[in-house]
Design a protein around this motif. Structure first.
Motif, PDB file in Angstrom:
ATOM      1  N   ASN A 167      14.689  74.641  54.885  1.00 28.77           N
ATOM      2  CA  ASN A 167      14.789  73.727  53.773  1.00 28.77           C
ATOM      3  C   ASN A 167      14.120  74.259  52.517  1.00 28.77           C
ATOM      4  O   ASN A 167      14.405  73.783  51.427  1.00 28.77           O
ATOM      5  CB  ASN A 167      14.225  72.365  54.174  1.00 28.77           C
ATOM      6  N   ASP A 168      13.222  75.198  52.634  1.00 28.96           N
ATOM      7  CA  ASP A 168      12.708  75.875  51.452  1.00 28.96           C
ATOM      8  C   ASP A 168      13.858  76.505  50.676  1.00 28.96           C
ATOM      9  O   ASP A 168      13.939  76.414  49.449  1.00 28.96           O
ATOM     10  CB  ASP A 168      11.701  76.959  51.848  1.00 28.96           C
ATOM     11  N   ASP A 169      14.782  77.175  51.370  1.00 30.46           N
ATOM     12  CA  ASP A 169      15.912  77.837  50.711  1.00 30.46           C
ATOM     13  C   ASP A 169      16.875  76.833  50.089  1.00 30.46           C
ATOM     14  O   ASP A 169      17.333  77.012  48.963  1.00 30.46           O
ATOM     15  CB  ASP A 169      16.655  78.709  51.717  1.00 30.46           C
ATOM     16  N   VAL A 170      17.205  75.751  50.822  1.00 34.69           N
ATOM     17  CA  VAL A 170      18.105  74.726  50.271  1.00 34.69           C
ATOM     18  C   VAL A 170      17.493  74.106  49.035  1.00 34.69           C
ATOM     19  O   VAL A 170      18.145  73.971  47.986  1.00 34.69           O
ATOM     20  CB  VAL A 170      18.402  73.643  51.337  1.00 34.69           C
ATOM     21  N   LEU A 171      16.245  73.709  49.125  1.00 36.28           N
ATOM     22  CA  LEU A 171      15.563  73.086  47.996  1.00 36.28           C
ATOM     23  C   LEU A 171      15.527  74.023  46.799  1.00 36.28           C
ATOM     24  O   LEU A 171      15.846  73.644  45.671  1.00 36.28           O
ATOM     25  CB  LEU A 171      14.143  72.689  48.401  1.00 36.28           C
ATOM     26  N   GLY A 172      15.140  75.290  47.037  1.00 39.11           N
ATOM     27  CA  GLY A 172      15.025  76.242  45.933  1.00 39.11           C
ATOM     28  C   GLY A 172      16.336  76.465  45.211  1.00 39.11           C
ATOM     29  O   GLY A 172      16.390  76.484  43.980  1.00 39.11           O
ATOM     30  N   LEU A 173      17.435  76.601  45.954  1.00 39.03           N
ATOM     31  CA  LEU A 173      18.734  76.861  45.324  1.00 39.03           C
ATOM     32  C   LEU A 173      19.264  75.642  44.584  1.00 39.03           C
ATOM     33  O   LEU A 173      19.882  75.764  43.526  1.00 39.03           O
ATOM     34  CB  LEU A 173      19.731  77.323  46.382  1.00 39.03           C
ATOM     35  N   ILE A 174      19.024  74.447  45.121  1.00 40.50           N
ATOM     36  CA  ILE A 174      19.479  73.240  44.422  1.00 40.50           C
ATOM     37  C   ILE A 174      18.711  73.053  43.119  1.00 40.50           C
ATOM     38  O   ILE A 174      19.283  72.700  42.081  1.00 40.50           O
ATOM     39  CB  ILE A 174      19.319  72.003  45.337  1.00 40.50           C
ATOM     40  N   VAL A 175      17.400  73.307  43.146  1.00 35.74           N
ATOM     41  CA  VAL A 175      16.606  73.227  41.919  1.00 35.74           C
ATOM     42  C   VAL A 175      17.054  74.301  40.923  1.00 35.74           C
ATOM     43  O   VAL A 175      17.157  74.057  39.719  1.00 35.74           O
ATOM     44  CB  VAL A 175      15.105  73.359  42.244  1.00 35.74           C
ATOM     45  N   PHE A 176      17.340  75.505  41.433  1.00 32.43           N
ATOM     46  CA  PHE A 176      17.851  76.579  40.574  1.00 32.43           C
ATOM     47  C   PHE A 176      19.179  76.184  39.917  1.00 32.43           C
ATOM     48  O   PHE A 176      19.394  76.387  38.729  1.00 32.43           O
ATOM     49  CB  PHE A 176      18.021  77.844  41.413  1.00 32.43           C
ATOM     50  N   LYS A 177      20.065  75.563  40.704  1.00 29.02           N
ATOM     51  CA  LYS A 177      21.371  75.142  40.179  1.00 29.02           C
ATOM     52  C   LYS A 177      21.220  74.079  39.099  1.00 29.02           C
ATOM     53  O   LYS A 177      22.010  74.020  38.141  1.00 29.02           O
ATOM     54  CB  LYS A 177      22.229  74.612  41.327  1.00 29.02           C
ATOM     55  N   ALA A 178      20.202  73.230  39.232  1.00 34.64           N
ATOM     56  CA  ALA A 178      20.011  72.142  38.262  1.00 34.64           C
ATOM     57  C   ALA A 178      19.744  72.652  36.852  1.00 34.64           C
ATOM     58  O   ALA A 178      19.974  71.933  35.870  1.00 34.64           O
ATOM     59  CB  ALA A 178      18.856  71.249  38.723  1.00 34.64           C
TER      60      ALA A 178
END
Length: 963
Positions: free
Chosen positions: A29-40
């Motif tokens: 979930n570190d990776d999912v969270l990081g990429l979603i925040v990056f996409k934002a």
């Protein structure tokens, strides 16, 4: 505001989701969270990231994402060329196992995250071709032990290259090209033993190339071109024995090529062009037998071309142009059987034109060099051949036809004689043929029509005779045809009218006769057509182009007629009626019926002609009288129109009547009170230039203005075109530009209305001691800076000034510079460099050398050249060109020579009496020299000039010089 709330809600949701499932699989979930925040933080116009779903358990199936199959952690993020915009946010810092980050070819902006390299597994960073900016902090690379490939190329980064870069011990490739990095090259870079490729080209780096490069045993490629490095190339470069590509071009390097470079036996690309290297081209150059490209152009090499070059049998591109080489081209070069491009232009080479180029010495070469075994094959391969600006003599070999791949041939400005070979017609790929400025004779061969790919044919300034062949019409791609200053005779062939791509034609100064083909009026792309000084006759072709052609383009043909030569063509009258006195009234057509009681009227031919002539004279007198009355009426109405009220905007005017004229004021200020008087009163004249005279007058509210009365000749004839261009110029506003406040139009009178600048021109202050006041250093520096800002503003508005000179820089009452006469070239019917040069010929010394070269594009860099000359003029107080009793002194050359001899401070204006900061004056003069470099691409743009001036400005800027 809505987007901020959405992002906040999203982040809260992600945090809650993260807390709920962290105990199950925290790393995933570190990776999912990081990429979603990056996409934002991104905008995704192509919706390539639509597969990124925050509800997914893993991002490994997302677009652009690759995971390690064992750990299921994100290992690669590749999002190249997706038109992404926005910034690179902190979300990436969650990707603790990221090995590769590639976001190239997008529209990302902002600065680079200072913690990015703290991802301890990151090996590849590619952020090239974006719009990232700002400086890179000094400690950015302190934790980059795993980093192997780094590319930040083609962005807008500035400041110094961090010295901490030397901490990245595993780096194999560094590409920081095409940014705005300044300062010197960090010497610690040479400590990166594993470095294979280093590209720092296209920046503002300066100083000497530091020593110590010899430790880079693995270096394959180094590119330091397009910077401002000076000094010599370090001797240690010869120890980098694996080097395959070396590019140090477009710098300020000097001295000799270090002999140690002969050890670079694997090198296939070597470019040292556009520097200040001197001495002879070393003979050991032939030992680099893998060279495919050798470019030493634009230096100060002298002596002969070394015979050893003939050993370079893999050579494809050889450029030794713009040096001081002399003697003959060596016969050994016949061995260079793979040549595609050969450029020896702008040297002092002499002797016969080397026939081995055309293959005619093939047998001789084979006899001398048995190892060739018939391999000589440069003839069919050669694509570019430029031997111009030398002193070659002899004939052009007819065997030139074997150069079947030739696309560009320039033999201009030599002493070649004899006929033009007909075998040119065999060159089916030839685009450009330039044989101008030689001593060629004979006729233009009819076979020239076989070169049907020709786009440019230049044969001017020779001794060619005979007729222009009809076969020229077969060259359907032809855009430029220059045959001026020869001895050509006969008529202009109608076949030329078939060349629909023609733009520029010059047949002037020949002995052409006959009339112009009427079909020429159908050529849709004509920009210029010069037929002056021939023996042509008859009427000019009808049509828009020939109706508005410049009179200078048709002058010197006494028998030509038409509006352009201000000579009416004789009317074609029907044959006179002949009355037969013996004919009967009822039988012969054309006879008058007899009427009893009246005498038969019999008119002879001579009588009818006399009557017709008298009638023509009467009609002519009446017409002239009417025209004179109309002109007087029009003139009086034009002058009267100057007192009409002006409109408030671009579209408002007192009248659009063609007889009374149209006056438009962009500022909505009142109209003229004494404008008409001013235009007729020499006492109100302020000066004259290439585009007309300038007068001072005032508006009714007492507001002073300057009026430029434009020279009508060569200006656009269409009111619509004139107004469109003037309105564009009227919208340009800057504190260092003279504001255009309005205009006045009639068919015979065009005026531009400018703000009045009271302080006079910079020229008068520098050279005529305006008011007994001479300019202090701070005043001069501020004038240079203000002028630079004005030009940068023009260039951002896609406007080239074209006419930079001290008389066009005005000073207001506070000494602030204001640049005038900008963009007037847009009022010309065509942007032709020859028209421009004649219009602004008073700008002698300021004009960039590309105005003399037809094949070089005119860009904003011509303004940069003029600005550079202006800078030197301001600092030295000397004119750009000084005419002495027995010598002519060119300012740029004088200052450049003084700089090389270490006495540049002697060039400073003596009126400053030594009261100037040398640490500002000398760099400013060096900047002026850089701006006047011969090659346009070597000059900085005006934005870079402003940055450099800001760096030069010392803390002492507030201290005003006395005097």
């Amino acid at each position: 505001m809505l987007r901020e709330k959405e992002l906040l809600s999203l982040l809260v949701f992600l945090v809650l989701a993260f807390q709920c499932v962290r105990s199950l699989n925290p790393s995933l979930n570190d990776d999912v969270l990081g990429l979603i925040v990056f996409k934002a933080d991104l905008q995704d116009p192509m919706r390539k990231l639509s597969s990124w779903n925050q509800d997914d358990d893993t991002p490994c199936n997302w677009f652009g994402v690759k995971c390690n199959p064992r750990s299921n952690r994100v290992a690669e993020l590749t999002l190249d060329g997706l038109s992404l915009s926005g910034r690179i946010g902190r979300g990436l810092l969650q990707l603790q196992f990221l090995h590769k980050l590639s976001l190239s070819r997008n529209n990302l902006t902002g600065s680079i995250n200072p913690n990015l390299t703290r991802l301890e597994n990151l090996r590849i960073i590619d952020l090239s071709e974006n719009s990232l900016s700002g400086t890179i902090s000094e400690d950015f690379f302190k934790e980059c032990a795993a980093l192997r490939d780094l590319s930040l190329a083609n962005n807008k980064f500035s400041g110094k290259i961090p010295g901490s870069l030397s901490s990245c011990a595993s780096l194999a490739s560094i590409n920081l090209s095409s940014n705005q990095f300044t300062g010197s090259l960090p010497a610690g870079i040479w400590g990166l033993n594993g470095l294979r490729s280093l590209d720092l080209s296209g920046n503002l780096l300066d100083g000497e190339i530091p020593k110590g490069i010899e430790v880079l045993n693995n270096l394959r490629r180094i590119n330091l071109s397009k910077n401002r490095f000076n000094g010599e190339v370090p001797n240690g470069i010869g120890s980098c024995s694996l080097l395959r590509s070396v590019d140090f071009s477009e710098n300020m390097l000097s001295g000799h090529i270090p002999d140690t470079m002969q050890k670079l036996g694997l090198c296939d690309y070597l470019s040292l062009s556009s520097n200040m290297f001197a001495g002879e081209v070393p003979n050991w150059i032939g030992e680099l037998n893998l060279l495919a490209t050798l470019d030493l152009s634009g230096n100060r090499f002298s002596g002969q071309v070394p015979i050893s070059i003939g050993k370079l049998q893999l050579l494809k591109v050889l450029n030794l142009s713009a040096n001081g080489l002399s003697g003959n081209l060596p016969e050994s070069m016949a061995n260079c059987g793979n040549l595609l491009a050969l450029d020896f232009s702008q040297n002092l080479l002499s002797g016969d034109l080397p026939t081995w180029i055309f293959g005619s010495t093939l047998e001789k070469v084979l006899h001398l060099e048995n190892k060739l075994s018939g391999k000589f094959s440069s003839a069919p391969k050669l694509q570019v051949l430029d031997l111009s600006h030398n002193d070659f003599s002899g004939k052009i070999a007819s065997s030139i036809g074997v150069l079947s791949s030739l696309q560009f041939l320039n033999l201009s400005k030599n002493s070649l004689s004899g006929p033009v070979p007909g075998t040119f017609g065999d060159l089916k790929e030839l685009d450009i043929l330039d044989l101008s400025d030689n001593k060629l004779n004979g006729s233009i061969p009819t076979e020239i029509g076989g070169a049907f790919a020709l786009k440019e044919l230049r044969l001017e300034r020779n001794s060619l005779s005979g007729q222009i062949p009809d076969s020229i019409g077969n060259c359907s791609s032809l855009m430029t045809l220059i045959l001026s200053q020869n001895n050509l005779a006969g008529t202009i062939p109608a076949a030329i009218a078939k060349l629909g791509n023609l733009k520029d034609v010059d047949l002037s100064l020949n002995s052409l006769t006959g009339s112009l083909p009427k079909q020429l009026a159908n050529l849709p792309n004509l920009f210029s057509f010069n037929i002056s000084h021939n023996n042509l006759q008859g009427e000019l072709p009808a049509g828009v182009f020939f109706n508005t052609i410049s009179p200078s383009s048709v002058s010197g043909n006494p028998s030509l007629c038409g509006a352009a030569v201000n000579k009416s063509c004789p009317a074609v009258l029907p044959k006179p009626i002949v009355l037969n006195p013996n004919s009967s009234s009822d039988s012969t057509p054309g006879s008058l019926p007899q009427n009893p009681g009246h005498k038969r009227i019999i008119l002879s031919i001579s009588a009818l002609i006399a009557i017709g002539a008298a009638a023509v004279i009467v009609v002519g007198v009446i017409a002239i009288t009417v025209l004179n009355l109309r002109v007087r009426s029009s003139t009086s109405r034009s002058a009267a129109a100057l007192t009409l009220s002006a409109g408030d905007g671009f579209s408002d005017s007192p009248t659009t009547d063609a007889n009374s004229g149209k006056l438009v004021m962009f500022t909505g200020k009142p109209d003229f009170s004494t404008g008409a008087h001013a235009l007729l009163n020499k006492d109100c004249e302020l000066g004259r230039g290439g585009f007309g005279a300038v007068y001072q007058t005032v508006l009714r509210d007492g507001h002073p203005v300057a009026i430029k009365k434009l020279t009508v000749s060569s200006l656009v004839k269409s009111q619509e075109d004139f107004e469109r261009e003037v309105k564009k110029l009227g919208k340009i506003r800057h504190q260092n530009l003279v504001a255009l406040e309005g205009y006045y139009w009639t068919q015979s009178l065009q005026l531009l209305i400018y703000e009045f600048v009271s302080g006079g021109s910079l020229y008068k202050h520098l050279h005529e001691g305006s008011g007994g006041h001479f300019l202090s250093w701070n005043e001069r520096f501020n004038i240079i800076l203000g002028t630079a800002k004005s030009l940068a503003h023009l260039h951002q508005s896609n406007i080239i000034h074209y006419n930079i000179k001290s008389s066009n820089v005005l000073l207001d009452s506070s000494g602030e510079p204001k640049v005038g006469d900008f963009g007037l070239a847009r009022l010309l019917p065509m942007l032709d460099r020859y028209v421009l040069s004649s219009k602004i010929q008073s700008a002698l010394g300021y004009m960039a050398p590309e105005f003399a070269c037809r094949t070089v594009k005119i860009t904003e860099k011509c303004d940069v050249y003029g600005f550079g000359v202006l800078v030197l003029e301001i600092v030295t107080g000397k004119r750009p060109v000084e005419y002495m009793e027995d010598d002519v002194v060119v300012l740029c050359d004088m200052v450049r020579g003084a700089l090389e001899e270490g006495r540049v401070e002697e060039c400073v204006d003596g009126r400053l009496m030594g009261n100037f900061p040398a640490d500002e004056v000398v760099p400013v003069m060096k900047l002026g020299l850089i701006c006047t470099l011969q090659v346009p691409s070597n000059r900085p743009d005006m934005g870079e000039v402003i940055n450099i001036l800001d760096l030069i400005r010392c803390p002492s800027e507030g201290q005003e010089d006395s005097g």
